[in-house]
Design an enzyme around this catalytic site. Structure first.
Site, PDB file in Angstrom:
ATOM      1  N   ASP A  75      -9.266   1.239 -55.287  1.00  0.00           N
ATOM      2  CA  ASP A  75      -9.713   1.100 -53.898  1.00  0.00           C
ATOM      3  C   ASP A  75     -11.223   0.914 -53.807  1.00  0.00           C
ATOM      4  O   ASP A  75     -11.958   1.191 -54.744  1.00  0.00           O
ATOM      5  CB  ASP A  75      -9.268   2.303 -53.065  1.00  0.00           C
ATOM      6  CG  ASP A  75      -9.780   3.639 -53.594  1.00  0.00           C
ATOM      7  OD1 ASP A  75      -9.924   3.789 -54.817  1.00  0.00           O
ATOM      8  OD2 ASP A  75     -10.011   4.550 -52.774  1.00  0.00           O
ATOM      9  N   GLU A 140      -9.306   6.840 -54.758  1.00  0.00           N
ATOM     10  CA  GLU A 140     -10.479   7.527 -55.308  1.00  0.00           C
ATOM     11  C   GLU A 140     -11.540   7.714 -54.240  1.00  0.00           C
ATOM     12  O   GLU A 140     -12.222   8.743 -54.204  1.00  0.00           O
ATOM     13  CB  GLU A 140     -11.047   6.727 -56.494  1.00  0.00           C
ATOM     14  CG  GLU A 140     -12.193   7.408 -57.215  1.00  0.00           C
ATOM     15  CD  GLU A 140     -13.579   7.083 -56.666  1.00  0.00           C
ATOM     16  OE1 GLU A 140     -14.530   7.780 -57.036  1.00  0.00           O
ATOM     17  OE2 GLU A 140     -13.709   6.132 -55.854  1.00  0.00           O
TER      18      GLU A 140
END
Length: 173
Positions: A75, A140
């Site tokens: 991400d 994350e």
């Protein structure tokens, strides 16, 4: 195959990654791109898990040794106002030798390098000494749910984890 060709392929892969938006909780399309590349590059095993992480394993010469894990996240943060970008944030344009786009540095460039590192050995006719596992984790940027899930469900021995994260070329332990 020459190193320049491999580098060109890695850059093209990075551009494909940047062109695939992957906000936290929306990493599924990017995970599919990564899994496809892992298969194309000849990883021996490619799989996903229940939370959306993606993995690839290159078998080593000595399978009894604990694995080396190349870990990064899938991400990226919000691109913000597109008017503030020199190019559209997901265009992945190369200007003056620099790849520009949301996530180019954090995290799609490091992700591409990790995916291609074991493949470079394979293309040269070598195998790593131990298994190399690529581990691309989700979410994350919002607390690390993917990494936590991976660590809690780890079912193979690991000796070392290298985390791909921008560090201004400074090794961080």
């Amino acid at each position: 195959m020459g190193k320049d060709i491999l580098l060109d392929e890695c850059v093209f892969f990075t551009q494909r990654l940047i062109r695939t938006p992957s906000m936290p909780g929306q990493e599924e399309a990017l995970a599919a791109v990564v899994a496809g590349e892992l298969r194309t590059l000849g990883y021996d095993e490619v799989w996903g898990d229940d939370i959306g992480n993606v993995y690839g394993r290159m078998h080593g010469r000595d399978r009894s040794l604990p694995a080396l894990v190349l870990n990064t996240h899938l991400d990226h943060v919000d691109p913000g106002d597109p008017a503030l970008w020199p190019t559209p944030p997901f265009a992945a344009e190369i200007r003056d030798g620099r790849l520009i786009g949301r996530g180019a540095c954090d995290i799609k460039g490091p992700l591409a390098v990790q995916v291609y590192s074991a493949a470079a050995l394979r293309r040269s006719g070598e195998r790593p000494r131990r298994d190399v596992v690529f581990c691309g984790v989700v979410q994350e940027e919002v607390g690390g749910a993917g990494a936590i899930y991976w660590a809690e469900h780890l079912d193979y021995p690991v000796e070392l984890v290298l985390i791909g994260e921008p560090s201004s070329n400074t090794l961080a332990l």
